[in-house]
Design an enzyme around this catalytic site. Structure first.
Site, PDB file in Angstrom:
ATOM      1  N   HIS A 106     -49.554  73.957  65.865  1.00  0.00           N
ATOM      2  CA  HIS A 106     -50.904  74.454  65.628  1.00  0.00           C
ATOM      3  C   HIS A 106     -51.039  75.258  64.339  1.00  0.00           C
ATOM      4  O   HIS A 106     -52.115  75.786  64.051  1.00  0.00           O
ATOM      5  CB  HIS A 106     -51.360  75.298  66.820  1.00  0.00           C
ATOM      6  CG  HIS A 106     -51.556  74.501  68.066  1.00  0.00           C
ATOM      7  ND1 HIS A 106     -52.740  73.872  68.374  1.00  0.00           N
ATOM      8  CD2 HIS A 106     -50.703  74.198  69.076  1.00  0.00           C
ATOM      9  CE1 HIS A 106     -52.613  73.233  69.526  1.00  0.00           C
ATOM     10  NE2 HIS A 106     -51.397  73.407  69.970  1.00  0.00           N
ATOM     11  N   ASP A 143     -54.231  78.031  56.753  1.00  0.00           N
ATOM     12  CA  ASP A 143     -54.533  77.970  58.183  1.00  0.00           C
ATOM     13  C   ASP A 143     -54.305  76.560  58.676  1.00  0.00           C
ATOM     14  O   ASP A 143     -54.700  75.594  58.005  1.00  0.00           O
ATOM     15  CB  ASP A 143     -55.984  78.381  58.442  1.00  0.00           C
ATOM     16  CG  ASP A 143     -56.136  79.229  59.699  1.00  0.00           C
ATOM     17  OD1 ASP A 143     -55.263  79.133  60.576  1.00  0.00           O
ATOM     18  OD2 ASP A 143     -57.127  79.977  59.793  1.00  0.00           O
TER      19      ASP A 143
END
Length: 466
Positions: A157, A365
């Site tokens: 993730h 991110d």
């Protein structure tokens, strides 16, 4: 039908449907467990004096959760240490903050072995295992070592760093080699996938086959890009809930006619909050005519308070917010409202809708779901503008509608803010519609089905958007 065994660092037990605070990932994984049956296994978050391997079973909303307690040394070395002081900064390109301690690495392996020892007896021959995130890179290999021959998948993730950057990790080759215990490995973007493949081929000598397969020795894995989304339908409903409407009215009333810019981020150096404040300051400096017409609401709940680098970023931001407010504020206006607490998702939806600009500017991110939540919360007839970092995974899907910037450039951020404030309504609508189409189509359920279809061998052609 095969059961699904989900393993993650923490287990997010399903909440009541009216909670409003349930995260999109938890919703998707819980739905998968309800469809397939199975268990969600992980750390309870509690500390015990001595590790026993005792499992606490709970069942709620059709999902069985199984959790274990860890020793304090485990938490310090595995979680606070290797996961969050070694891997997290390195994988977010902050090699200057990464700490390479043998004790951290040893604790990381030990805890993954403890997970494997405990969960292995729960796995039946036909089960499919899905492991989540960077806390558990070696868990698949640990399960193989204990005789597990099931289909095992892994999803990351966070970003996967470029080959040369990853090479600074002393045990990088060993870590990546353990990942060939998985049958399927997933990433949010093609960029992260390509970086993984580059290391596997050039540093480990893996063979690249057709359809993104990689072979190393007698093991073959398939690497896929599967960008995660939000539960769009649920979030839109939440944006029209009483709590959201109240939050919207409160923000509009408190703005007294001014345009609001909103940022919502966990307090983390990867989110680019210092750079965001400095970019906003540059905007105030260059556009004095806008100073009393706009304000920035930055919501930044603290996290990982036991890690020194997180303490430093909080101190830095508090000082910078105070400096900017002291320099530019007037008796009836404060340029930055800086809030160190979190809010339920339905309230956030109302706050998002009240904002003329959503400022999502991480330095790096894996995805960033705040960008998608901001889009989903907007009024279709009068939407706000999303300003988005080029270095967020979400930029690959939302680039046609967002105003993309380099978050390291205060000038680009300043220019983007004034562009967004002066953007005509029709252009805002057109940009929002393009983004909303993607948010609706590639939601969290799409993500979950894309990955599990590959893992379970029922794959269909559902390639991610470019």
């Amino acid at each position: 039908m095969s059961r699904l065994i989900i393993i993650s660092n923490r287990v997010s037990a399903p909440k009541d449907s009216n909670s409003g605070a349930q995260g999109g990932l938890a919703v998707a994984l819980a739905a998968a467990l309800r469809e397939n049956g199975g268990i969600w296994f992980g750390w309870s978050g509690d500390v015990t004096e001595e590790f026993t391997g005792d499992i606490n079973f709970q069942r709620r909303a059709g999902v069985t959760a199984a959790t274990i307690d860890l020793e304090q040394q485990d938490v310090e070395e595995y979680y606070n240490g290797y996961a969050n002081r070694t891997l997290w900064p390195l994988f977010h390109y902050r090699i200057d903050l990464a700490e390479y301690e043998r004790g951290f690495a040893g604790g990381y392996v030990r805890v993954n072995d403890r997970f494997a020892d405990t969960v292995r007896p729960l796995i039946e021959p036909e089960d499919v295992v899905w492991i989540q995130d960077y806390h558990m890179f070696p868990l698949g290999q640990a399960l193989r070592d204990r005789g597990c021959r099931n289909r095992i998948g892994f999803f990351l993730h966070i970003p996967w760093p470029p080959r040369r950057l990853l090479g600074t990790l002393p045990e990088a080759a060993d870590l990546v080699r353990t990942m060939f215990a998985y049958d399927v490995v997933g990433f949010h973007t093609e960029e992260w996938l390509e970086s993984f493949r580059d290391f596997a081929v050039k540093d480990l000598g893996a063979e690249l086959g057709e359809d993104n397969t990689l072979k190393l020795g007698d093991r073959t894995l398939k690497a896929i890009a599967a960008p995660i989304g939000i539960d769009c339908k649920e979030f839109v409903e939440g944006a029209n809930s009483p709590a959201a409407r109240l939050a919207f009215r409160q923000m509009r009333d408190s703005a007294v006619g001014r345009d609001m810019i909103v940022g919502v981020d966990r307090l983390d150096y990867s989110k680019g909050l210092e750079e965001r404040f400095r970019g906003y300051e540059r905007f105030l400096e260059r556009h004095p005519e806008e100073r009393k017409e706009v304000f920035l609401l930055q919501i930044a709940p603290p996290s990982r308070a036991g890690v020194e680098s997180y303490q430093k970023i909080r101190t830095t931001l508090e000082g910078l917010a105070g400096y900017i407010n002291g320099r530019y504020a007037d008796v009836d206006w404060v340029p930055i409202r800086y809030v160190n607490q979190g809010y339920p998702r339905d309230q956030l939806a109302g706050i998002y809708r009240a904002a003329r600009i959503g400022l999502v500017t991480p330095l790096r991110d894996g995805m960033n779901l705040v960008a998608k939540e901001y889009v989903a919360a907007q009024d279709p007839e009068n939407p706000g503008v999303l300003i988005l970092s080029n270095f967020a995974g979400a930029a690959a899907q939302l680039r046609e509608g967002a105003v993309l910037i380099n978050p390291y450039s205060a000038e680009e951020m300043s220019d983007a803010i004034i562009q967004a404030l002066r953007m005509e309504r029709q252009e805002r609508i057109d940009r929002w519609r393009v983004m909303m189409d993607n948010v609706e189509k590639e939601d969290v359920i799409w993500w979950r089905k894309r990955f599990t279809s590959v893992l379970m061998g029922t794959e269909q052609e559902t390639e991610p958007a470019e």
